[in-house]
Enzyme design. Structure first.
Site, PDB file in Angstrom:
ATOM      1  CE1 TYR A  21      -3.027   3.143   0.607  1.00 41.21           C
ATOM      2  CE2 TYR A  21      -1.805   3.413   2.656  1.00 41.21           C
ATOM      3  CZ  TYR A  21      -2.679   3.894   1.699  1.00 41.21           C
ATOM      4  OH  TYR A  21      -3.209   5.160   1.835  1.00 41.21           O
ATOM      5  CB  THR A  75       1.734   9.241   4.337  1.00 42.91           C
ATOM      6  OG1 THR A  75       2.383   9.497   5.588  1.00 42.91           O
ATOM      7  CG2 THR A  75       2.670   9.647   3.211  1.00 42.91           C
ATOM      8  CE1 TYR A 131      -7.101  13.240  -1.237  1.00 44.41           C
ATOM      9  CE2 TYR A 131      -6.950  12.220   0.920  1.00 44.41           C
ATOM     10  CZ  TYR A 131      -6.476  12.392  -0.359  1.00 44.41           C
ATOM     11  OH  TYR A 131      -5.357  11.708  -0.761  1.00 44.41           O
ATOM     12  CG  HIS A 249      -1.544  11.673  -4.396  1.00 47.28           C
ATOM     13  ND1 HIS A 249      -2.585  12.491  -4.020  1.00 47.28           N
ATOM     14  CD2 HIS A 249      -1.565  10.652  -3.513  1.00 47.28           C
ATOM     15  CE1 HIS A 249      -3.205  11.971  -2.979  1.00 47.28           C
ATOM     16  NE2 HIS A 249      -2.592  10.852  -2.636  1.00 47.28           N
ATOM     17  NE  ARG A 252      -0.245   6.486  -2.433  1.00 44.82           N
ATOM     18  CZ  ARG A 252      -0.037   5.298  -1.899  1.00 44.82           C
ATOM     19  NH1 ARG A 252       1.075   4.645  -2.179  1.00 44.82           N
ATOM     20  NH2 ARG A 252      -0.921   4.757  -1.065  1.00 44.82           N
ATOM     21  CG  ASP A 280       4.749  15.888  -2.371  1.00 43.45           C
ATOM     22  OD1 ASP A 280       4.506  15.318  -3.440  1.00 43.45           O
ATOM     23  OD2 ASP A 280       3.854  16.244  -1.576  1.00 43.45           O
ATOM     24  CB  VAL A 283      12.577  14.617  -1.825  1.00 46.62           C
ATOM     25  CG1 VAL A 283      13.701  15.173  -0.962  1.00 46.62           C
ATOM     26  CG2 VAL A 283      12.023  15.685  -2.756  1.00 46.62           C
ATOM     27  N   GLY A 303       7.305  11.806   1.648  1.00 44.39           N
ATOM     28  CA  GLY A 303       6.204  10.910   2.003  1.00 44.39           C
ATOM     29  C   GLY A 303       6.700   9.563   2.463  1.00 44.39           C
TER      30      GLY A 303
HETATM   31  C1  LIG Z   1       1.022   5.611   1.739  1.00 49.26           C
HETATM   32  C2  LIG Z   1       0.754   6.978   1.205  1.00 49.26           C
HETATM   33  C3  LIG Z   1      -0.374   7.638   1.628  1.00 49.26           C
HETATM   34  C4  LIG Z   1      -0.638   8.921   1.147  1.00 49.26           C
HETATM   35  N1  LIG Z   1      -1.721   9.573   1.624  1.00 49.26           N
HETATM   36  C5  LIG Z   1      -1.966  10.832   1.200  1.00 49.26           C
HETATM   37  C6  LIG Z   1      -3.067  11.539   1.690  1.00 49.26           C
HETATM   38  O1  LIG Z   1      -3.838  11.042   2.522  1.00 49.26           O
HETATM   39  N2  LIG Z   1      -3.275  12.786   1.229  1.00 49.26           N
HETATM   40  C7  LIG Z   1      -2.446  13.376   0.294  1.00 49.26           C
HETATM   41  O2  LIG Z   1      -2.675  14.519  -0.103  1.00 49.26           O
HETATM   42  N3  LIG Z   1      -1.372  12.715  -0.172  1.00 49.26           N
HETATM   43  C8  LIG Z   1      -1.124  11.485   0.249  1.00 49.26           C
HETATM   44  N4  LIG Z   1      -0.032  10.813  -0.222  1.00 49.26           N
HETATM   45  C9  LIG Z   1       0.905  11.499  -1.137  1.00 49.26           C
HETATM   46  C10 LIG Z   1       2.013  12.208  -0.350  1.00 49.26           C
HETATM   47  O3  LIG Z   1       1.504  13.302   0.351  1.00 49.26           O
HETATM   48  C11 LIG Z   1       3.112  12.743  -1.254  1.00 49.26           C
HETATM   49  O4  LIG Z   1       2.549  13.516  -2.286  1.00 49.26           O
HETATM   50  C12 LIG Z   1       3.980  11.638  -1.849  1.00 49.26           C
HETATM   51  O5  LIG Z   1       4.128  10.546  -0.963  1.00 49.26           O
HETATM   52  C13 LIG Z   1       5.348  12.210  -2.180  1.00 49.26           C
HETATM   53  O6  LIG Z   1       6.137  11.279  -2.779  1.00 49.26           O
HETATM   54  P1  LIG Z   1       7.269  10.416  -2.011  1.00 49.26           P
HETATM   55  O7  LIG Z   1       6.543   9.332  -1.316  1.00 49.26           O
HETATM   56  O8  LIG Z   1       8.101   9.943  -3.155  1.00 49.26           O
HETATM   57  O9  LIG Z   1       8.016  11.329  -1.079  1.00 49.26           O
HETATM   58  C14 LIG Z   1       0.241   9.527   0.223  1.00 49.26           C
HETATM   59  C15 LIG Z   1       1.384   8.850  -0.198  1.00 49.26           C
HETATM   60  C16 LIG Z   1       1.642   7.578   0.288  1.00 49.26           C
HETATM   61  C17 LIG Z   1       2.889   6.879  -0.168  1.00 49.26           C
HETATM   62  C1  LIG Z   2     -10.409   7.260  -0.058  1.00 50.11           C
HETATM   63  C2  LIG Z   2      -9.238   6.897   0.750  1.00 50.11           C
HETATM   64  C3  LIG Z   2      -8.549   8.040   1.393  1.00 50.11           C
HETATM   65  C4  LIG Z   2      -7.155   7.739   1.686  1.00 50.11           C
HETATM   66  C5  LIG Z   2      -6.292   8.168   0.575  1.00 50.11           C
HETATM   67  C6  LIG Z   2      -4.892   8.111   0.963  1.00 50.11           C
HETATM   68  C7  LIG Z   2      -4.070   8.515  -0.187  1.00 50.11           C
HETATM   69  O1  LIG Z   2      -4.099   9.641  -0.613  1.00 50.11           O
HETATM   70  C8  LIG Z   2      -3.217   7.554  -0.829  1.00 50.11           C
HETATM   71  O2  LIG Z   2      -2.520   7.944  -1.776  1.00 50.11           O
HETATM   72  O3  LIG Z   2      -3.230   6.360  -0.446  1.00 50.11           O
END
Ligand SMILES: Cc1cc2nc3c(=O)[nH]c(=O)nc-3n(C[C@H](O)[C@H](O)[C@H](O)COP(=O)(O)O)c2cc1C
Ligand SMILES: CCCCCCC(=O)C(=O)O
Length: 356
Positions: A21, A75, A131, A249, A252, A280, A283, A303
């Site tokens: 995940y 995250t 969100y 993101h 993702r 981001d 990095v 992240g």
């Molecule tokens: C497990 C995971 C969960 C994340 N959850 C969120 C989130 O809830 N909200 C959001 O804006 N970005 C979320 N992100 C994106 C991160 O904020 C960020 O943009 C990204 O991880 C940056 O890349 P890096 O993992 O290479 O540093 C998530 C990323 C990961 C890996």
């Molecule tokens: C609808 C689920 C919300 C959690 C999303 C977390 C997230 O942004 C991610 O990339 O995973």
């Protein structure tokens, strides 16, 4: 090296489904891979004979004066990855002077996250990642929770009009949080009870009008996260955003976009210094931070490295990640003849194999 070791340790410690995940991305994970690779395409061109014995790497960000240039990107679901969860991350971020961007999808309520950060450092800044909910009254309730908790800025994620198709999660059938875990900030709000990954609905209908509504309603600075197009960066500033995160993101969401770093120069040019630009995605080294700052970022978010630190060693692991990045960056700044972040300028970055 420290980051790589913590990643390996986290992989050992985690349930493989939870590891996937975090590690995974959307589609064929092309963007995920390219975010890191992008840093190999840019090289630093140091200046000489103009450094100082000590460097000042602090940066003034909205609601976070004198912060580290390394932020904790939001995250989700930290308690899934370590029993101390978001409170451990918050304590570590505060101890390292890093802004923590805590998320809507936190397994700890925002009030407890802020309390954990403040316990360590009264001045610690926690931003709330939002969100935007398809029902505005739910968005408003979330914002009130963040305000009452003491968050000093809102970060609105705008790259998620729909939930990304995370290939590994689809393959693993990872759709629900295990019993005992929930998206705590959603508790008692209208909509589904917390527990499923989809409890935070995303809507392609969220628009600039929703941003206007938010900016009108809150006294907190509002930053946008997930901007890649320079025209959107311009619009963000016009609509009152206090900052812009260049981010895909972490690969993702859409698996056909450029690496975040490749989008940074055009976004920085469009914003033209009116608000801070953050980056981001990928990095992993202090020199990556220097490249991003030279290309126009005021600070960077990390992240996955933070999550690996948390999963591997809890609070001390997150501290090690943040400290290693900050120290490596300070060292790179010294090697580039800089005393402060703004000494890193656009002319000090060249494309590999190219000329300037
Ligand atoms: C497990 C995971 C969960 C994340 N959850 C969120 C989130 O809830 N909200 C959001 O804006 N970005 C979320 N992100 C994106 C991160 O904020 C960020 O943009 C990204 O991880 C940056 O890349 P890096 O993992 O290479 O540093 C998530 C990323 C990961 C890996
Ligand atoms: C609808 C689920 C919300 C959690 C999303 C977390 C997230 O942004 C991610 O990339 O995973």
């Amino acid at each position: 090296m420290i980051l790589r070791d913590l990643h390996a340790k986290a992989r050992q410690a985690l349930d493989p489904v939870h590891y996937d995940y975090v590690a995974g991305g959307a589609g064929d994970e092309r963007v995920l891979a390219d975010n890191e690779r992008a840093f190999d395409r840019y090289l630093l061109l140091p200046r000489v004979l103009r450094g100082g014995e000590r460097r000042d790497t602090a940066v003034d960000l909205p609601g976070a004066p004198g912060a580290s240039p390394v932020l904790v990107a939001p995250t989700a679901f930290h308690r899934l990855l370590h029993p101390d969860g978001e409170e451990a991350t918050a304590r570590a971020a505060a101890a390292e002077g890093a802004v923590l961007v805590t998320g809507t999808a936190s397994t700890t309520a925002v009030a407890r996250v802020v309390a954990a950060a403040r316990g360590r450092d009264r001045a610690a800044a926690v931003w709330f990642q939002l969100y935007p909910h398809p029902r505005r009254e739910v968005t408003h309730a979330l914002v009130r929770r963040a305000e009452e908790a003491g968050c000093t800025a809102l970060v609105v994620t705008v790259d998620s009009p729909a939930f990304g198709r995370h290939t590994r999660d689809l393959r693993n059938g990872f759709t629900d949080l295990p019993p005992g875990h929930a998206a705590e900030n959603m508790r008692d709000l209208p909509g589904a009870p917390p527990g499923a990954l989809t409890d935070i609905p995303m809507s392609p209908a969220v628009s600039w009008a929703d941003l206007d509504d938010l900016v009108r309603r809150t006294a907190l600075p509002v930053l946008l996260k997930g901007v890649l197009h320079p025209a959107d960066a311009r619009l963000a500033v016009e609509h009152g955003a206090a900052g812009v995160f260049v981010s895909n993101h972490g690969g993702r969401q859409c698996d056909a976009v450029p690496a975040a770093l490749d989008c940074l120069p055009a976004v920085a040019a469009a914003v033209a210094g009116r608000v801070p630009v953050l980056l981001d995605g990928g990095v992993r080294r202090g020199s990556d931070i220097a490249v991003a700052l030279a290309l126009g970022a005021s600070a960077v978010g990390v992240g996955r490295p933070v999550v690996w630190g948390l999963a591997a060693e809890g609070e001390p692991g997150v501290r090690r990640v943040l400290a290693a990045l900050r120290e490596e960056y300070d060292h790179t700044l010294a090697l580039c003849g800089g005393r402060r972040n703004t000494d890193l300028t656009r002319d000090m970055v060249v494309r590999k194999g190219g000329t300037w």
